[in-house]
Motif scaffolding. Structure first.
Motif, PDB file in Angstrom:
ATOM      1  N   TYR A 198       0.101  -4.884  -5.853  1.00  0.00           N
ATOM      2  CA  TYR A 198      -0.698  -4.650  -4.658  1.00  0.00           C
ATOM      3  C   TYR A 198      -1.903  -5.587  -4.616  1.00  0.00           C
ATOM      4  N   GLN A 199      -2.549  -5.774  -5.754  1.00  0.00           N
ATOM      5  CA  GLN A 199      -3.705  -6.665  -5.800  1.00  0.00           C
ATOM      6  C   GLN A 199      -3.331  -8.087  -5.388  1.00  0.00           C
ATOM      7  N   ALA A 236      -0.794  -8.960  -3.474  1.00  0.00           N
ATOM      8  CA  ALA A 236      -0.457  -8.971  -2.052  1.00  0.00           C
ATOM      9  C   ALA A 236      -1.717  -9.058  -1.203  1.00  0.00           C
ATOM     10  N   VAL A 237      -2.735  -8.281  -1.582  1.00  0.00           N
ATOM     11  CA  VAL A 237      -4.009  -8.310  -0.848  1.00  0.00           C
ATOM     12  C   VAL A 237      -4.694  -9.657  -1.018  1.00  0.00           C
ATOM     13  N   ARG A 238      -4.669 -10.182  -2.229  1.00  0.00           N
ATOM     14  CA  ARG A 238      -5.326 -11.470  -2.480  1.00  0.00           C
ATOM     15  C   ARG A 238      -4.655 -12.573  -1.674  1.00  0.00           C
ATOM     16  N   ALA A 239      -3.331 -12.562  -1.617  1.00  0.00           N
ATOM     17  CA  ALA A 239      -2.616 -13.577  -0.843  1.00  0.00           C
ATOM     18  C   ALA A 239      -2.947 -13.448   0.643  1.00  0.00           C
ATOM     19  N   GLN A 240      -2.992 -12.216   1.135  1.00  0.00           N
ATOM     20  CA  GLN A 240      -3.263 -11.987   2.556  1.00  0.00           C
ATOM     21  C   GLN A 240      -4.672 -12.424   2.942  1.00  0.00           C
ATOM     22  N   THR A 241      -5.662 -12.083   2.117  1.00  0.00           N
ATOM     23  CA  THR A 241      -7.030 -12.462   2.454  1.00  0.00           C
ATOM     24  C   THR A 241      -7.230 -13.977   2.340  1.00  0.00           C
ATOM     25  N   THR A 276       1.973 -17.840  -1.005  1.00  0.00           N
ATOM     26  CA  THR A 276       2.076 -16.375  -0.959  1.00  0.00           C
ATOM     27  C   THR A 276       3.278 -15.888  -1.771  1.00  0.00           C
ATOM     28  N   HIS A 277       4.392 -16.626  -1.707  1.00  0.00           N
ATOM     29  CA  HIS A 277       5.570 -16.236  -2.500  1.00  0.00           C
ATOM     30  C   HIS A 277       5.236 -16.288  -3.988  1.00  0.00           C
ATOM     31  N   THR A 278       4.549 -17.325  -4.416  1.00  0.00           N
ATOM     32  CA  THR A 278       4.192 -17.463  -5.827  1.00  0.00           C
ATOM     33  C   THR A 278       3.262 -16.348  -6.274  1.00  0.00           C
ATOM     34  N   MET A 279       2.273 -16.022  -5.443  1.00  0.00           N
ATOM     35  CA  MET A 279       1.335 -14.963  -5.799  1.00  0.00           C
ATOM     36  C   MET A 279       2.053 -13.631  -5.997  1.00  0.00           C
ATOM     37  N   ARG A 280       3.046 -13.355  -5.166  1.00  0.00           N
ATOM     38  CA  ARG A 280       3.736 -12.063  -5.232  1.00  0.00           C
ATOM     39  C   ARG A 280       4.848 -12.023  -6.276  1.00  0.00           C
ATOM     40  N   SER A 281       5.356 -13.161  -6.657  1.00  0.00           N
ATOM     41  CA  SER A 281       6.520 -13.187  -7.561  1.00  0.00           C
ATOM     42  C   SER A 281       6.151 -13.494  -9.010  1.00  0.00           C
ATOM     43  N   THR A 282       4.855 -13.579  -9.311  1.00  0.00           N
ATOM     44  CA  THR A 282       4.428 -13.897 -10.679  1.00  0.00           C
ATOM     45  C   THR A 282       3.547 -12.782 -11.224  1.00  0.00           C
ATOM     46  N   ILE A 283       3.955 -11.546 -10.994  1.00  0.00           N
ATOM     47  CA  ILE A 283       3.207 -10.398 -11.491  1.00  0.00           C
ATOM     48  C   ILE A 283       3.217 -10.428 -13.024  1.00  0.00           C
ATOM     49  N   GLY A 284       2.051 -10.239 -13.606  1.00  0.00           N
ATOM     50  CA  GLY A 284       1.937 -10.260 -15.053  1.00  0.00           C
ATOM     51  C   GLY A 284       1.575 -11.620 -15.624  1.00  0.00           C
ATOM     52  N   ARG A 337       0.834  -1.212   0.000  1.00  0.00           N
ATOM     53  CA  ARG A 337       0.000   0.000   0.000  1.00  0.00           C
ATOM     54  C   ARG A 337       0.864   1.255   0.000  1.00  0.00           C
ATOM     55  N   ILE A 338       1.936   1.234   0.784  1.00  0.00           N
ATOM     56  CA  ILE A 338       2.846   2.378   0.818  1.00  0.00           C
ATOM     57  C   ILE A 338       3.487   2.586  -0.550  1.00  0.00           C
TER      58      ILE A 338
END
Length: 203
Positions: free
Chosen positions: A106-107, A109-114, A154-162, A84-85
């Motif tokens: 960001y999307q 990150a939020v999806r992984a967290q929820t 969570t790592h996969t969700m954040r590291s596969t942008i695009g 978010r920052i």
């Protein structure tokens, strides 16, 4: 686990004469998968009587709980805050007007967290019930496996942008986690059914 789920899903979908993965077929496949593995887990891990675990046998479930909550706090809650920052004022603009599209990083990150939050509650409930009434060592071991798999998710969700979601490959993490939760729940219930009449709490 993946193979069992998809084979059953295909079977129930075919039985319903549908060419699409219907919600009913997937739910039925999940329920049957959980039941099969849960029965095996209860038969292999449970004692031949109903008992309440001693406190000194609950070390592994306690460790798994602490690690699961810690990882959730550090990787997911803090991760969303950091994401978010990184988008600065765009998040505020989005929440006010919904006119701007948030960055995918960001999307994700939020999806992984929820998704972590969604899965954490059933994990803790099923693991501790299994630990107290069935087998604490097995519960703790499965809990730690769950933590490792969810970290991979969570790592996969954040590291596969695009990358399109269907190509991210997260099913290899999520399906085993669902199986762990479902199997421990089924095994605990089955253990009560099998040995409830032998418990000292029964009249």
């Amino acid at each position: 686990v993946d193979t069992l789920f998809f084979v059953l899903s295909d079977f129930f979908r075919t039985s319903a004469h549908s060419h699409a993965p219907t919600t009913t077929a997937m739910r039925t496949a999940a329920a049957v998968s959980f039941a099969v593995v849960g029965v095996l887990l209860e038969l292999l891990a449970a004692p031949s009587h109903l008992q309440v675990a001693r406190v000194d046998t609950l070390m592994l479930p306690a460790i798994a709980t602490a690690v699961a909550v810690f990882v959730y706090e550090i990787w997911d809650i803090i991760g969303v805050g950091a994401a978010r920052i990184s988008v600065k004022g765009l998040y505020d603009e989005y929440t006010k007007t919904c006119a701007a599209k948030l960055p995918e990083a960001y999307q994700m990150a939020v999806r992984a967290q929820t998704n972590q939050l969604e899965q954490l509650v059933p994990l803790l409930v099923s693991m501790w019930a299994f630990a107290v009434f069935v087998n604490a060592d097995v519960a703790g071991a499965l809990g730690l496996v769950w933590v490792a798999l969810r970290a991979g998710y969570t790592h996969t969700m954040r590291s596969t942008i695009g990358v399109p979601f269907k190509d991210k490959g997260v099913m290899k993490y999520t399906l085993p986690c669902y199986m762990i939760i479902g199997a421990m729940s089924v095994a605990t219930a089955l253990h009560f059914v099998r040995f409830a009449k032998h418990t000292p709490f029964s009249s």
